[in-house]
Write a protein that holds these residues in place. Sequence first.
Motif, PDB file in Angstrom:
ATOM      1  N   TRP A  63      46.508  17.840 -63.531  1.00 21.21           N
ATOM      2  CA  TRP A  63      45.498  17.992 -62.475  1.00 21.21           C
ATOM      3  C   TRP A  63      46.092  18.552 -61.189  1.00 21.21           C
ATOM      4  N   GLU A  64      47.398  18.403 -60.971  1.00 21.10           N
ATOM      5  CA  GLU A  64      48.039  19.011 -59.804  1.00 21.10           C
ATOM      6  C   GLU A  64      47.986  20.535 -59.912  1.00 21.10           C
ATOM      7  N   ALA A  65      47.931  21.059 -61.137  1.00 16.53           N
ATOM      8  CA  ALA A  65      47.907  22.507 -61.355  1.00 16.53           C
ATOM      9  C   ALA A  65      46.495  23.093 -61.249  1.00 16.53           C
ATOM     10  N   VAL A  66      45.470  22.245 -61.160  1.00 16.46           N
ATOM     11  CA  VAL A  66      44.086  22.718 -61.068  1.00 16.46           C
ATOM     12  C   VAL A  66      43.794  23.151 -59.638  1.00 16.46           C
ATOM     13  N   SER A  67      43.180  24.299 -59.513  1.00 15.43           N
ATOM     14  CA  SER A  67      42.816  24.813 -58.189  1.00 15.43           C
ATOM     15  C   SER A  67      41.328  25.109 -58.182  1.00 15.43           C
ATOM     16  N   CYS A  68      40.591  24.349 -57.404  1.00  8.66           N
ATOM     17  CA  CYS A  68      39.148  24.556 -57.268  1.00  8.66           C
ATOM     18  C   CYS A  68      38.847  25.125 -55.888  1.00  8.66           C
ATOM     19  N   HIS A  69      37.899  26.023 -55.827  1.00 11.31           N
ATOM     20  CA  HIS A  69      37.456  26.557 -54.546  1.00 11.31           C
ATOM     21  C   HIS A  69      36.820  25.424 -53.743  1.00 11.31           C
ATOM     22  N   PRO A  70      37.102  25.333 -52.447  1.00  8.67           N
ATOM     23  CA  PRO A  70      36.539  24.244 -51.634  1.00  8.67           C
ATOM     24  C   PRO A  70      35.017  24.157 -51.653  1.00  8.67           C
ATOM     25  N   ALA A  71      34.333  25.242 -51.976  1.00  4.40           N
ATOM     26  CA  ALA A  71      32.872  25.223 -52.018  1.00  4.40           C
ATOM     27  C   ALA A  71      32.335  25.088 -53.438  1.00  4.40           C
TER      28      ALA A  71
END
Length: 88
Positions: A63-71
């Motif tokens: 989950w540290e490698a997951v990058s979600c857009h703030p929106a």
Amino acid sequence: MENADMSLELRLAAVIHLLSSSALRGATFHKTEALRAHLRSVADSDGLNPYLKSTLQEVLGGWEAVSCHPASIPVDFHSLAEPGYQTH
């Protein structure tokens, strides 16, 4: 908001809920941040079974490698199946 007074059981419940929500409706920025915080807290707990601790650390690493857009927002539909139908 992270609450330092949460019991281990409540944190594990939060982890399960956030994992389920992410699987069913998609990961979002805020769910991912909350999940990471709870996983870190549980994995840092004293007296935890070493196999559980190792598993939590491994899951956290993913989950540290997951990058979600703030929106980012959750989805309200199933892209591959009709409601009530499960695929494995």
